[in-house]
Design an enzyme around this catalytic site. Structure first.
Site, PDB file in Angstrom:
ATOM      1  N   HIS A 199       0.814  -1.222   0.000  1.00 30.31           N
ATOM      2  CA  HIS A 199       0.000   0.000   0.000  1.00 30.31           C
ATOM      3  C   HIS A 199       0.849   1.275   0.000  1.00 30.31           C
ATOM      4  O   HIS A 199       0.332   2.364  -0.280  1.00 30.31           O
ATOM      5  CB  HIS A 199      -0.928   0.040   1.217  1.00 30.31           C
ATOM      6  CG  HIS A 199      -1.991  -1.011   1.208  1.00 30.31           C
ATOM      7  ND1 HIS A 199      -2.867  -1.177   0.159  1.00 30.31           N
ATOM      8  CD2 HIS A 199      -2.323  -1.955   2.130  1.00 30.31           C
ATOM      9  CE1 HIS A 199      -3.692  -2.176   0.433  1.00 30.31           C
ATOM     10  NE2 HIS A 199      -3.379  -2.668   1.614  1.00 30.31           N
ATOM     11  N   ASP A 248      -2.973 -10.601  -2.462  1.00 25.23           N
ATOM     12  CA  ASP A 248      -3.505 -10.053  -1.217  1.00 25.23           C
ATOM     13  C   ASP A 248      -4.952  -9.627  -1.455  1.00 25.23           C
ATOM     14  O   ASP A 248      -5.314  -9.196  -2.551  1.00 25.23           O
ATOM     15  CB  ASP A 248      -2.663  -8.851  -0.788  1.00 25.23           C
ATOM     16  CG  ASP A 248      -2.990  -8.357   0.608  1.00 25.23           C
ATOM     17  OD1 ASP A 248      -2.204  -8.638   1.533  1.00 25.23           O
ATOM     18  OD2 ASP A 248      -4.029  -7.684   0.779  1.00 25.23           O
ATOM     19  N   HIS A 306      -6.462  -7.102  -0.535  1.00 21.63           N
ATOM     20  CA  HIS A 306      -6.594  -5.658  -0.739  1.00 21.63           C
ATOM     21  C   HIS A 306      -5.755  -5.209  -1.939  1.00 21.63           C
ATOM     22  O   HIS A 306      -4.656  -5.715  -2.157  1.00 21.63           O
ATOM     23  CB  HIS A 306      -6.134  -4.894   0.511  1.00 21.63           C
ATOM     24  CG  HIS A 306      -6.873  -5.276   1.748  1.00 21.63           C
ATOM     25  ND1 HIS A 306      -6.347  -6.141   2.694  1.00 21.63           N
ATOM     26  CD2 HIS A 306      -8.112  -4.940   2.189  1.00 21.63           C
ATOM     27  CE1 HIS A 306      -7.229  -6.298   3.668  1.00 21.63           C
ATOM     28  NE2 HIS A 306      -8.301  -5.591   3.381  1.00 21.63           N
ATOM     29  N   ASP A 312      -4.836 -12.698   3.487  1.00 20.98           N
ATOM     30  CA  ASP A 312      -5.995 -12.178   4.197  1.00 20.98           C
ATOM     31  C   ASP A 312      -7.315 -12.391   3.461  1.00 20.98           C
ATOM     32  O   ASP A 312      -8.352 -11.884   3.886  1.00 20.98           O
ATOM     33  CB  ASP A 312      -5.812 -10.695   4.539  1.00 20.98           C
ATOM     34  CG  ASP A 312      -5.113  -9.903   3.456  1.00 20.98           C
ATOM     35  OD1 ASP A 312      -4.901 -10.442   2.354  1.00 20.98           O
ATOM     36  OD2 ASP A 312      -4.762  -8.735   3.702  1.00 20.98           O
TER      37      ASP A 312
END
Length: 229
Positions: free
Chosen positions: A41, A76, A78, A164
């Site tokens: 991120h 991931d 996200h 996740d």
């Protein structure tokens, strides 16, 4: 953040780069950087979403000094908007993210390619997606062909290996189980063939409870490693 965070991130960056170097020196075909914190991120100028340094982007740019082409596959849950922010200016690096939407960072909501070099692909999946209902089809038809095709073959693939999307992980709302990460790893290897090196770097994944339904972070990492053998 602590007084040790900067040093920890420097060491993590070095670990990802060491994986790249060992693979490109033909010391191994696969390598894994089990580091924290996550990094995907973090943008060029700002930390974001638990991330301080962007290890995947740093490793890709480092590899691109030696390789003709590098691909980054981010599974991931996200979207790694930081990787996209850094990589979109590199014609010889591709980034594809398969992620839940809506979810943090609330970007990457449309499927498709973008960037000056059309080298960024976003593949959103719906809330409550499982492997067979949500992940498998776009992984096979969009993610893998974008990573490598007859027109674009990378020397190295870097996997942003976040775990996740597990059904037991409370930071998102997908329904993968640990064994699904082994499936994705095996499918990636089969798609790339024997000549392409792959490195994996730990991103998200926060379920640590033993016996968690569908598996925890350690179970998913083990399934990934088993698929490399």
């Amino acid at each position: 953040l602590t007084t040790e965070s900067y040093d920890v991130c420097l060491r993590a960056t070095a670990c990802w780069m060491e994986c790249v170097d060992r693979a490109l020196r033909d010391e191994c075909r696969y390598a894994m950087a089990l580091t924290r914190p996550p990094g995907h991120h973090s943008t060029r100028s700002l930390p974001n979403g638990f991330c301080i340094f962007n290890f995947a982007a740093a490793a890709a740019v480092h590899a691109a000094k030696t390789c003709q082409r590098v691909a980054i596959l981010d599974w991931d849950v996200h979207y790694g908007q930081g990787v996209a922010d850094i990589i979109e200016g590199y014609a010889n690096i591709r980034y594809v993210s398969m992620h839940q939407y809506p979810a943090f960072p609330y970007q990457g909501e449309k499927r498709g390619e973008r960037g000056e070099f059309q080298n960024i692909m976003t593949v959103p999946v719906a809330v409550d997606s499982s492997w067979t209902c949500g992940f498998e089809s776009p992984f096979m038809s969009k993610v893998l062909p974008f990573c490598s095709s007859s027109e674009w073959q990378p020397d190295l693939v870097i996997v942003c290996a976040g775990y996740d999307a597990l059904s037991s992980d409370e930071l998102a709302s997908c329904n993968l189980v640990a064994a699904d990460y082994g499936k994705m790893t095996r499918l990636l290897i089969q798609h790339l063939g024997e000549d392409t090196k792959i490195i994996f770097g730990l991103e998200g994944g926060y379920q640590l409870q033993d016996g968690a339904p569908g598996g925890n972070l350690c179970d998913a990492v083990v399934e990934t490693i088993k698929a490399l053998q």
